[in-house]
Enzyme design. Structure first.
Site, PDB file in Angstrom:
ATOM      1  N   SER A 127      -4.182 -16.747   5.302  1.00 47.92           N
ATOM      2  CA  SER A 127      -3.498 -15.480   5.526  1.00 47.92           C
ATOM      3  C   SER A 127      -2.287 -15.673   6.431  1.00 47.92           C
ATOM      4  O   SER A 127      -2.289 -16.555   7.300  1.00 47.92           O
ATOM      5  CB  SER A 127      -4.454 -14.478   6.182  1.00 47.92           C
ATOM      6  OG  SER A 127      -3.761 -13.329   6.637  1.00 47.92           O
ATOM      7  N   TYR A 152     -10.086 -11.644  12.381  1.00 49.36           N
ATOM      8  CA  TYR A 152      -9.765 -11.981  10.996  1.00 49.36           C
ATOM      9  C   TYR A 152      -8.829 -13.184  10.946  1.00 49.36           C
ATOM     10  O   TYR A 152      -9.069 -14.158  10.217  1.00 49.36           O
ATOM     11  CB  TYR A 152      -9.125 -10.788  10.304  1.00 49.36           C
ATOM     12  CG  TYR A 152      -8.551 -11.117   8.946  1.00 49.36           C
ATOM     13  CD1 TYR A 152      -9.379 -11.371   7.856  1.00 49.36           C
ATOM     14  CD2 TYR A 152      -7.167 -11.177   8.749  1.00 49.36           C
ATOM     15  CE1 TYR A 152      -8.857 -11.682   6.609  1.00 49.36           C
ATOM     16  CE2 TYR A 152      -6.636 -11.480   7.504  1.00 49.36           C
ATOM     17  CZ  TYR A 152      -7.484 -11.732   6.441  1.00 49.36           C
ATOM     18  OH  TYR A 152      -6.957 -12.045   5.204  1.00 49.36           O
TER      19      TYR A 152
END
Length: 231
Positions: A127, A152
């Site tokens: 990501s 995350y």
């Protein structure tokens, strides 16, 4: 070619499965169909994949170690595309355990499955969140990514380190893709661009202001789908 795609009912996973099936691959798609967002959208995506003869769907959670071991043994996969993960930066503050279970434990199960079952290449979703506090623009794969700003992001950074380790120790080719905000047909309803859609002039003006204030990079699904497929 036999290919395992995790997160097959998700936005990116659905498009990757569809493209692979269109070129004639045998695809096993797995997903736990959690309710992070409307499950009916995930089922609708799967319904479009089911008519393909080369597609098999298995409902399973990648964090389920025994189920994943069995899946890899039976599947004889040559390639694996891991797109399953607990998504969402803000949600990681509310439910941190979900991110460790899916993004860390689940990813370890994927790596172990590849290691012991002769998988020739693992492609996985990282990501752009890994860039964290990095203020250097534009971002580069050479940038330092040691300062994540969410659990995350930390879990995705951990994925990159875990994949690197398995590549080094077990000669497993791995490719990580640092997706930015992805949008396109059948996209996730919780992402920024779908939320910009509005039904009144007042909302439209607010939406334009949001766009002008945003400095985020957006990636249309046509480009990342090709990247996932080619890798």
């Amino acid at each position: 070619m036999k290919i395992l795609v995790t997160g097959a009912a998700g936005f990116i996973g659905f498009h990757v499965c569809k493209r692979l099936l269109e070129r004639g691959e045998q695809v096993t798609g797995i997903d736990n169909l959690n309710d992070y967002y409307d499950v009916s959208l995930k089922l609708a995506r799967l319904a479009m994949l089911e008519p393909y003869e080369g597609f098999t769907f298995v409902k399973v959670d990648i964090a389920d170690r025994s189920a994943m071991e069995e899946l890899f043994k039976k599947g004889e996969f040559e390639r694996v595309v891991n797109l399953a993960a607990q998504a969402g930066v803000r949600y990681s503050i509310e439910n941190p355990h979900a991110y460790v279970e899916s993004n860390i434990v689940g990813f370890l199960n994927i790596l172990e499955g590849c290691r012991y079952n002769g998988v020739k290449h693992l492609v996985y979703a990282s990501s752009s969140s890994v860039y964290g506090a990095n203020e250097t623009m534009p971002f580069s794969v050479h940038d330092n990514v040691d300062h994540p700003l969410s659990l995350y992001a930390a879990s995705k950074k951990a994925n990159e380190l875990m994949a690197h380790t398995y590549s080094h120790l077990y000669n497993l080719p791995t490719t990580g893709l640092r997706f930015f905000t992805v949008y396109g047909p059948w996209g996730r309803p919780d992402m920024a661009l779908p939320l910009y859609r509005c039904h009144s002039e007042e909302q439209a003006n607010q939406s334009v202001q949001l766009r002008q204030a945003s400095s985020r990079f957006y990636l249309y699904r046509r480009y990342y789908r090709g990247g996932s497929e080619d890798a």
